[in-house]
Design a protein around this motif. Sequence first.
Motif: not given
Length: 51
Positions: A10-29
């Motif tokens: 999840l941390r790796a996905e978060l650092s690679a994410s560019t979409s605000a919506k995706e970042i919020r979802q990953i942060r929740r997870e």
Amino acid sequence: MTFYQHISELRAELSASTSAKEIRQIRRELKAALAQMTRIGAGFDTAIRSV
């Protein structure tokens, strides 16, 4: 997959994410996974103290 692996992923996905919506979802997870790992750790500590 272990909690540590899941959290690392999840941390790796978060650092690679560019979409605000995706970042919020990953942060929740990530927040939920960290909370669950904390609960498990607390339960383990309680079990060890009772032995």
